[in-house]
Design a protein around this motif. Structure first.
Motif, PDB file in Angstrom:
ATOM      1  N   LYS A 376     -32.407  28.398   4.407  1.00 25.39           N
ATOM      2  CA  LYS A 376     -31.174  28.117   3.676  1.00 25.39           C
ATOM      3  C   LYS A 376     -30.779  26.663   3.858  1.00 25.39           C
ATOM      4  O   LYS A 376     -31.093  26.053   4.870  1.00 25.39           O
ATOM      5  N   ILE A 377     -30.042  26.149   2.862  1.00 29.53           N
ATOM      6  CA  ILE A 377     -29.578  24.778   3.017  1.00 29.53           C
ATOM      7  C   ILE A 377     -28.053  24.734   2.991  1.00 29.53           C
ATOM      8  O   ILE A 377     -27.400  25.535   2.324  1.00 29.53           O
ATOM      9  N   PHE A 378     -27.518  23.801   3.768  1.00 28.60           N
ATOM     10  CA  PHE A 378     -26.072  23.677   3.880  1.00 28.60           C
ATOM     11  C   PHE A 378     -25.655  22.231   3.665  1.00 28.60           C
ATOM     12  O   PHE A 378     -26.240  21.321   4.229  1.00 28.60           O
ATOM     13  N   PHE A 379     -24.638  22.082   2.828  1.00 24.91           N
ATOM     14  CA  PHE A 379     -24.130  20.737   2.578  1.00 24.91           C
ATOM     15  C   PHE A 379     -23.313  20.256   3.768  1.00 24.91           C
ATOM     16  O   PHE A 379     -22.514  21.007   4.328  1.00 24.91           O
ATOM     17  N   PHE A 380     -23.523  19.007   4.131  1.00 28.63           N
ATOM     18  CA  PHE A 380     -22.629  18.331   5.073  1.00 28.63           C
ATOM     19  C   PHE A 380     -21.747  17.376   4.277  1.00 28.63           C
ATOM     20  O   PHE A 380     -20.645  17.049   4.648  1.00 28.63           O
ATOM     21  N   ARG A 381     -22.323  16.893   3.176  1.00 29.77           N
ATOM     22  CA  ARG A 381     -21.547  16.037   2.287  1.00 29.77           C
ATOM     23  C   ARG A 381     -22.128  16.203   0.879  1.00 29.77           C
ATOM     24  O   ARG A 381     -23.325  16.113   0.688  1.00 29.77           O
ATOM     25  N   ARG A 382     -21.251  16.474  -0.070  1.00 26.22           N
ATOM     26  CA  ARG A 382     -21.724  16.682  -1.434  1.00 26.22           C
ATOM     27  C   ARG A 382     -21.266  15.511  -2.284  1.00 26.22           C
ATOM     28  O   ARG A 382     -20.072  15.333  -2.506  1.00 26.22           O
ATOM     29  N   ALA A 383     -22.215  14.701  -2.719  1.00 27.62           N
ATOM     30  CA  ALA A 383     -21.847  13.524  -3.510  1.00 27.62           C
ATOM     31  C   ALA A 383     -22.983  13.213  -4.476  1.00 27.62           C
ATOM     32  O   ALA A 383     -23.277  14.020  -5.359  1.00 27.62           O
ATOM     33  N   ARG A 384     -23.653  12.054  -4.296  1.00 21.82           N
ATOM     34  CA  ARG A 384     -24.667  11.623  -5.258  1.00 21.82           C
ATOM     35  C   ARG A 384     -25.736  12.704  -5.492  1.00 21.82           C
ATOM     36  O   ARG A 384     -26.211  13.339  -4.576  1.00 21.82           O
ATOM     37  N   LEU A 739     -20.511  23.755  -1.031  1.00 21.13           N
ATOM     38  CA  LEU A 739     -19.709  22.677  -0.467  1.00 21.13           C
ATOM     39  C   LEU A 739     -19.923  22.681   1.040  1.00 21.13           C
ATOM     40  O   LEU A 739     -20.433  23.643   1.594  1.00 21.13           O
ATOM     41  N   SER A 740     -19.490  21.602   1.667  1.00 27.47           N
ATOM     42  CA  SER A 740     -19.590  21.543   3.120  1.00 27.47           C
ATOM     43  C   SER A 740     -18.534  22.464   3.735  1.00 27.47           C
ATOM     44  O   SER A 740     -17.485  22.677   3.144  1.00 27.47           O
ATOM     45  N   PRO A 741     -18.794  23.006   4.936  1.00 24.42           N
ATOM     46  CA  PRO A 741     -17.738  23.786   5.599  1.00 24.42           C
ATOM     47  C   PRO A 741     -16.582  22.902   6.084  1.00 24.42           C
ATOM     48  O   PRO A 741     -15.526  23.411   6.423  1.00 24.42           O
ATOM     49  N   ASN A 742     -16.754  21.577   6.085  1.00 23.50           N
ATOM     50  CA  ASN A 742     -15.690  20.711   6.605  1.00 23.50           C
ATOM     51  C   ASN A 742     -14.598  20.479   5.552  1.00 23.50           C
ATOM     52  O   ASN A 742     -14.556  21.149   4.521  1.00 23.50           O
ATOM     53  N   ASP A 743     -13.747  19.497   5.795  1.00 21.92           N
ATOM     54  CA  ASP A 743     -12.564  19.340   4.949  1.00 21.92           C
ATOM     55  C   ASP A 743     -12.855  18.970   3.492  1.00 21.92           C
ATOM     56  O   ASP A 743     -11.939  18.951   2.664  1.00 21.92           O
ATOM     57  N   GLU A 744     -14.106  18.709   3.160  1.00 21.65           N
ATOM     58  CA  GLU A 744     -14.464  18.507   1.757  1.00 21.65           C
ATOM     59  C   GLU A 744     -14.112  19.720   0.905  1.00 21.65           C
ATOM     60  O   GLU A 744     -13.949  19.605  -0.298  1.00 21.65           O
TER      61      GLU A 744
END
Ligand code: ZN
Ligand code: ZN
Ligand code: FE
Length: 759
Positions: A376-384, A739-744
């Motif tokens: 599985k893949i997980f976003f840490f930051r979703r941008a470019r 999305l990332s689990p963080n505040d994003e």
């Protein structure tokens, strides 16, 4: 029988080679008519045999171009008009905008081949692209997607480029950023005096990299700072100039073969590295490593990406360059620079040379960061490469704006089943980032033409985003809905996973403003999107010095020790007390005893800080979650790691008391247990805590779904073992995947809760 059909196609269908595709397809079915880009999507009229039209209609979805995504299509039949050929009509303006914009995409195989084919007219041309690849989001300033509405409008196509642009069978048919060395953007290398250097900027740049120079390079979404990743001295120089003590630096390498010289790459990771979105992938370091030690101190992983533009391909195309450091070009605390003027003004304090080109960047877009866990893949930051593609939800929402929180902020607009989440904007702590934030707000509002029915914001009174929601005249006539931080996290995870039923929510992060005005961050909830109830949390600990305790995890260490063992702690043989003078420790204890500037927090992030400090892993933090990241890295080297005891007190709330856990940790430290094992034991125990709380809630509430959200779950060791334990106990477990689990993810959660409140 002849008939005529009108077809409307919605989705990402502009700027992705859709019209030429329609042209080729229609011609192959011997259909006549036209295709047109309109603000509502692509409109097609085809005339011919009805059966052929129906086949054509099916084939539209089945064979659509790689970058396109069809989100809906409709067909209606009319009497024939007598078209004689198939043609492409000029774009239509006005009307409602329902088009989606493609993210920026790395170059395709065909373009890559041309780039390195001697004799090709685009051989070594750093700006080649076609309808299947190239910049989009960062150069578009309005719709419909035409060259005139991009920063490429400054360049007039030469005859040859025009010809390609107009030939339906060319790969560059209506490729809006189409260009060549004769007519398109150009590249040069500039020194601090403003002098252009050398004839071949790429060759010169490569030479400077090997000589240990720092280069600012204009990328697709902003300026990057680069240097030779094998050269410890220049890496340290870059850190010093950028005032970036320990935060890991990302790397760029030409291909996977080179990446394998310093990282382990499995099938999932290889695929991820090579996707056209070209994210930074967090990969496990190989030891010993040919790279400089200072790239990611104290971490087991490195952030690596492959080149995302022809320019980067050319720069890395050398047998002498294994990898370059590639970190955003900005002054500390400011957003990544996109304008050449600002780059020259500011980046020369960091870089020795700038590799500049004259294609303007309209919008900033940072690199995306992804970490695989198993398959599985997980976003840490979703941008470019991913934004501004919308998330598709399972249910309809009102037109809402979620303005986000503060750190790692994003904006979110919802419309129907779509959630348009902006790319990662950054920490909304200064006016420059806030300026960017407002620019993105206006841009999204304009291109997606969303007239919001309400705005949702964080309850923290001092966040710039809160002030924006409350003071921006644009919102003055709209309902404004405050949403508690951790409820927003949970709503975001719930919505992403399409859950309208009741869930158990585990939301662990660093800091969020609670409904009681306290600092929350280790929370358990039950409920659904209409209403989440807080049902449990960690036993609150004092934060001696407030924000200072976030920057100095040793203070949290003392806090946890003092709370558990009281004054006995002086004299313990543990790393923290060896590093920090006892006078300072004493001061902190007095502060807490007298309750001076020591607000209480239930934060799970701070608990990580505390344990990290007690073990001597991270006493001072120079970037967010440094203590937790380094503690995870240490734990991953452990083998056994025992479970520590904990208590769950049950009254009005389930209160998780970690004091027995700490006693165990101290005991182990004093009898000389390896820190790796203690760190691993701590992780295991947290997983067990989640399991125990979830079981009690399941018994009490009869809910079997568990959602995990909050920045702490970027810790893949914790999330992996927690998911394993929960599934084994029969729970259905949901995590963030888009999305990332963080505040994003806060902005999405706010918009979702806001929308349910309005309904
Ligand atoms: Zn291409
Ligand atoms: Zn040209
Ligand atoms: Fe948070």
């Amino acid at each position: 029988m002849e008939s005529l059909a009108r077809i409307k196609v919605r989705g990402v269908v502009q700027g992705v080679g859709f019209r030429p595709f329609v042209f080729r397809l229609a011609t192959s079915f011997s259909l006549r008519g036209w295709v047109l880009n309109s603000p509502e999507g692509v409109i097609i009229e085809v005339e011919g045999e009805k059966k052929k039209i129906e086949e054509f209609y099916q084939a539209l979805s089945r064979f659509s171009p790689p970058l396109s995504r069809i989100k809906g299509k409709r067909i209606s039949f009319y009497p024939p008009r007598g078209y004689r050929s198939f043609f492409i009509r000029e774009s239509e303006r006005g009307g409602k905008k329902e088009v989606l914009i493609s993210p920026d995409i790395s170059l395709c195989k065909d373009c890559l081949k041309e780039l390195f084919t001697p004799g090709d007219r685009r051989w070594f041309y750093p700006f080649l692209n076609c309808t299947n690849c190239g910049p989009r989001f960062t150069i578009i300033f309005d719709l419909p997607y035409d060259r005139e509405k991009t920063t490429m409008r400054e360049f007039k196509m030469c005859e040859e480029c025009q010809f390609e642009y107009k030939s339906p069978l060319s790969r560059r048919y209506h490729a809006e950023p189409n260009s060549c060395p004769r007519c398109g953007p150009s590249l040069w290398l500039e020194d601090r005096e403003g002098k252009k250097i050398g004839k071949d900027p790429i060759k010169e740049a490569q030479r400077f990299l090997k000589e240990g120079k720092i280069l600012g390079v204009k990328g697709v979404g902003g300026y990057l700072l680069t240097c030779d990743a094998e050269n410890e001295e220049v890496v340290q120089k870059l850190r010093k100039r950028k005032r970036r003590e320990a935060k890991p630096l990302a790397l760029m390498a030409e291909n996977v073969e080179k990446v394998e010289k310093f990282c382990w790459v499995n099938q999932t990771e290889r695929k991820l590295l090579e996707t056209l979105a070209r994210p930074i992938v967090l990969l496990r370091k190989k030891e010993p490593s040919p790279l400089a030690k200072g790239i990611a101190p104290g971490l087991n992983w490195l952030g690596v990406m492959l080149p995302s533009t022809p320019l980067h391909y050319l720069l890395l195309h050398s047998p002498h360059i294994l990898a370059i450091v590639s970190t955003s070009g900005n002054l500390k605390g400011e957003p990544m620079i996109i304008s050449d003027g600002e780059a020259k003004e500011k980046l020369f304090s960091l870089a020795d040379f700038l590799l500049i080109h004259n294609r303007k960047i309209w919008l900033r877009c940072d690199d995306s960061v992804i970490k695989p866990r198993g398959k599985k893949i997980f976003f840490f930051r979703r941008a470019r490469g991913y934004a501004p593609f919308p998330l598709e939800l399972k249910f309809e929402l009102k037109k809402m704006v979620g303005v986000g929180a503060e750190l790692k902020n994003t904006l979110c607009f919802t419309r129907g089943k779509y959630a348009f989440v902006s790319p990662y904007i950054g920490d909304l702590e200064n006016l420059r980032t806030f300026g960017d934030y407002k620019k993105i707000f206006e841009h999204f509002q304009k291109i997606f033409e969303i007239e919001p029915e309400g705005v949702a914001y964080d309850m923290h009174p001092d966040y710039l985003s809160t002030r924006f929601a409350l003071e921006e005249p644009f919102f003055s006539s709209l309902p404004r809905i405050p949403v508690q931080h951790h409820k927003a996290h949970l709503a975001s995870c719930t919505a992403e996973n399409g859950l309208e039923e009741k869930v158990i929510g585990v939301v662990w992060d660093g800091t969020g403003y609670g409904e009681d005005g306290r600092i929350w961050g280790g929370e358990f909830f039950v409920g659904d999107l209409r209403d989440f109830k807080r049902v449990g949390f960690f036993l609150p600990l004092p934060l001696p010095g407030g924000d200072k305790a976030v920057e100095e995890p040793w203070r949290m260490g003392v806090s946890l020790l003092w709370k558990t063992l009281g004054r006995k702690i002086q004299g313990l043989k543990i790393p923290l007390l060896k590093e920090i003078p006892s006078s300072k420790v004493e001061l902190i204890i007095k502060m807490m005893e007298k309750k001076i500037n020591s607000p209480l927090t239930s934060s799970a992030g701070r608990l990580f800080d505390a344990v990290s400090a007690i073990l001597g892993v991270c006493l001072f933090s120079s970037y967010e979650a440094q203590g937790a990241s380094q503690l995870q890295s240490l734990a991953e080297k452990g083998k056994r790691g025992r479970l520590y005891p904990f208590r769950i007190k049950e009254n009005k709330y389930l209160v998780v008391d970690t004091l027995p856990l700490l006693e165990g940790v101290v005991e182990d430290l004093e009898r000389g247990e390896r820190r790796e094992e203690i760190a691993l034991g701590f992780h295991k125990t947290l997983g067990k805590i989640i399991l125990e709380v979830a079981k009690r809630l399941r018994e009490r509430e009869g809910i079997n779904n568990v959602c995990l959200s909050g920045g702490v779950f970027q810790n893949t060791l914790l999330s992996g073992s927690t998911v394993f334990l929960l599934k084994k106990a029969g729970f259905r477990v949901y995590e963030h995947r888009l999305l990332s689990p963080n505040d994003e993810n806060i902005s999405l959660g706010q918009a979702v809760i806001g929308s349910f409140k309005l309904q």
